[in-house]
Design a protein around this motif. Structure first.
Motif, PDB file in Angstrom:
ATOM      1  N   MET A 126       0.677  -1.181   0.230  1.00 48.55           N
ATOM      2  CA  MET A 126      -0.120   0.036  -0.190  1.00 48.55           C
ATOM      3  C   MET A 126       0.854   1.340   0.074  1.00 48.55           C
ATOM      4  N   THR A 127       2.003   1.107  -0.372  1.00 51.35           N
ATOM      5  CA  THR A 127       2.885   2.443  -0.568  1.00 51.35           C
ATOM      6  C   THR A 127       2.646   3.205  -1.632  1.00 51.35           C
ATOM      7  N   ALA A 128       2.871   4.356  -1.824  1.00 46.10           N
ATOM      8  CA  ALA A 128       2.452   5.383  -2.794  1.00 46.10           C
ATOM      9  C   ALA A 128       2.887   5.031  -4.193  1.00 46.10           C
ATOM     10  N   PRO A 129       2.111   5.034  -5.340  1.00 46.22           N
ATOM     11  CA  PRO A 129       2.598   4.520  -6.624  1.00 46.22           C
ATOM     12  C   PRO A 129       3.682   5.490  -7.006  1.00 46.22           C
ATOM     13  N   ARG A 130       4.612   5.037  -7.922  1.00 45.29           N
ATOM     14  CA  ARG A 130       5.678   5.830  -8.551  1.00 45.29           C
ATOM     15  C   ARG A 130       6.187   5.221  -9.905  1.00 45.29           C
ATOM     16  N   TYR A 131       6.747   6.031 -10.671  1.00 41.14           N
ATOM     17  CA  TYR A 131       7.232   5.651 -11.835  1.00 41.14           C
ATOM     18  C   TYR A 131       8.513   5.965 -12.018  1.00 41.14           C
ATOM     19  N   GLN A 132       9.418   5.231 -12.753  1.00 42.68           N
ATOM     20  CA  GLN A 132      10.862   5.364 -13.394  1.00 42.68           C
ATOM     21  C   GLN A 132      10.952   5.139 -14.602  1.00 42.68           C
ATOM     22  N   ASP A 133      10.984   6.396 -15.390  1.00 39.66           N
ATOM     23  CA  ASP A 133      11.203   6.093 -16.912  1.00 39.66           C
ATOM     24  C   ASP A 133      12.823   6.379 -17.143  1.00 39.66           C
ATOM     25  N   VAL A 134      13.248   5.276 -17.961  1.00 37.79           N
ATOM     26  CA  VAL A 134      14.552   5.396 -18.175  1.00 37.79           C
ATOM     27  C   VAL A 134      14.978   5.367 -19.707  1.00 37.79           C
ATOM     28  N   LYS A 135      15.728   6.398 -20.107  1.00 36.90           N
ATOM     29  CA  LYS A 135      15.735   6.363 -21.894  1.00 36.90           C
ATOM     30  C   LYS A 135      17.061   5.371 -22.032  1.00 36.90           C
ATOM     31  N   ALA A 136      17.000   4.976 -23.349  1.00 34.35           N
ATOM     32  CA  ALA A 136      18.012   4.023 -23.811  1.00 34.35           C
ATOM     33  C   ALA A 136      19.333   4.257 -23.434  1.00 34.35           C
ATOM     34  N   ALA A 137      19.621   5.633 -23.556  1.00 33.27           N
ATOM     35  CA  ALA A 137      21.022   6.039 -23.494  1.00 33.27           C
ATOM     36  C   ALA A 137      21.572   6.250 -22.265  1.00 33.27           C
ATOM     37  N   ASP A 138      20.553   6.045 -21.214  1.00 32.18           N
ATOM     38  CA  ASP A 138      21.040   5.922 -19.743  1.00 32.18           C
ATOM     39  C   ASP A 138      21.341   4.702 -19.278  1.00 32.18           C
ATOM     40  N   ILE A 139      21.185   3.614 -20.004  1.00 37.02           N
ATOM     41  CA  ILE A 139      21.136   2.186 -19.666  1.00 37.02           C
ATOM     42  C   ILE A 139      22.513   1.646 -20.133  1.00 37.02           C
TER      43      ILE A 139
END
Length: 303
Positions: free
Chosen positions: A130-143
């Motif tokens: 029941m933690t707060a929702p969140r997103y992590q969007d990562v671009k290809a260049a950062d992998i």
């Protein structure tokens, strides 16, 4: 070092999901203890637009995290919190649904009409469901993209490998998610933490994964690119390999090389109550989520 035994090798199964998306499911909605903390893995690959354009319209999630990795085409996403974005080729999104979110994912093909990506569901422990929702969007260049002397290439999507750390962090399952390409005929060993559950998913070329019963490697039967490989053990496109415990995974690439995902995570070892995209610990919690969906209180206000 001990080689992880191969517990099971199986092909992914054609499945219809969302509003009629044709995909292949490697596992999901079966025994959740098999690959704990991972619950489901889908390969959404298609070059026929009418088989994927209707996408995954608005639907709920609670109690899990979803990991979307796009190889070709794009995925447009939006959610009940007002987030909007586009995942392109090589991009990754890690969504923590936590207490609850409504979202949609709409695939688009590239200029050739091709769409390819993967979605993995990871469970959350009861203390974080029941933690707060969140997103992590990562671009290809950062992998991080690491190439070894023998031509082996590893994209470190999540976790740490060969001295590089993936950009996604703070994940409950503390996973390692690697996109590995091994050149034709090359034999390669990858270390995996002994205490993690692990699987590989082959999606290009073919390879043979050594078993603990053959500590020196794979049975010698056929020569490929100057090295010996047991052709009977070759795993090809859309194949899941589920491993037992051990410290390393060894693969012998076939004559066209092999590309696969190697994923591992720390098991949660808690009861699982499952209702589609809602995963809790008890049936009472599932019933509560369904009531909240019906009465409009499923989405918790941000604090």
């Amino acid at each position: 070092m001990s080689i992880r035994p191969t517990l099971e090798t199986r092909k992914s199964v054609p499945t219809l999901e969302g509003a009629g998306v044709h995909l292949h499911r490697a596992f999901g909605f079966q025994d959740p203890s098999e690959l704990d903390p991972f619950l489901l893995f889908d390969d959404f690959r298609n070059d026929v637009p009418e088989h994927y354009l209707r996408g995954f319209p608005w639907h709920p999630h609670r109690g899990i995290e979803t990991i979307t990795y796009v190889l070709a085409g794009e995925v447009e996403h939006g959610d009940s919190l007002g987030n909007r974005g586009m995942l392109g080729a090589g991009d990754v999104q890690w969504m923590t649904a936590g207490s609850g979110i409504m979202h949609q994912e709409m695939p688009r093909g590239n200029t050739s009409g091709q769409m390819h990506g993967f979605q993995l569901w990871a469970n959350l422990p009861g203390s974080l469901k029941m933690t707060a929702p969140r997103y992590q969007d990562v671009k290809a260049a950062d992998i991080p993209d690491v190439i070894d002397d023998d031509g082996t290439r590893v994209r470190v999507v999540v976790g740490e490998f060969w001295g590089k750390r993936g950009p996604v962090d703070g994940i409950a399952a503390d996973p390692q998610y690697l996109d590995i390409s091994v050149p034709p005929g090359v034999r390669k060993t990858f270390k995996v933490d002994t205490y993690r559950r692990a699987f590989a998913y082959v999606f290009a070329g073919s390879g043979a994964f050594a078993d603990a019963s053959q500590p020196t490697g794979i049975l010698l039967e056929k020569e490929v690119m100057g090295q010996e490989v047991n052709i009977r053990d070759m795993s090809g496109d859309r194949t899941l390999i589920r491993f037992g415990t051990g410290e390393e995974v060894t693969v012998q690439a076939g004559e066209n090389g092999v590309r696969f995902l190697l994923v591992s995570g720390a098991p949660i070892q808690e009861p699982v109550a499952w209702h589609g995209p809602i995963v809790m610990n008890t049936q009472a919690e599932i019933q509560q989520a369904i009531r909240e969906l019906r009465n409009g209180t499923f989405i918790r206000p941000a604090h």
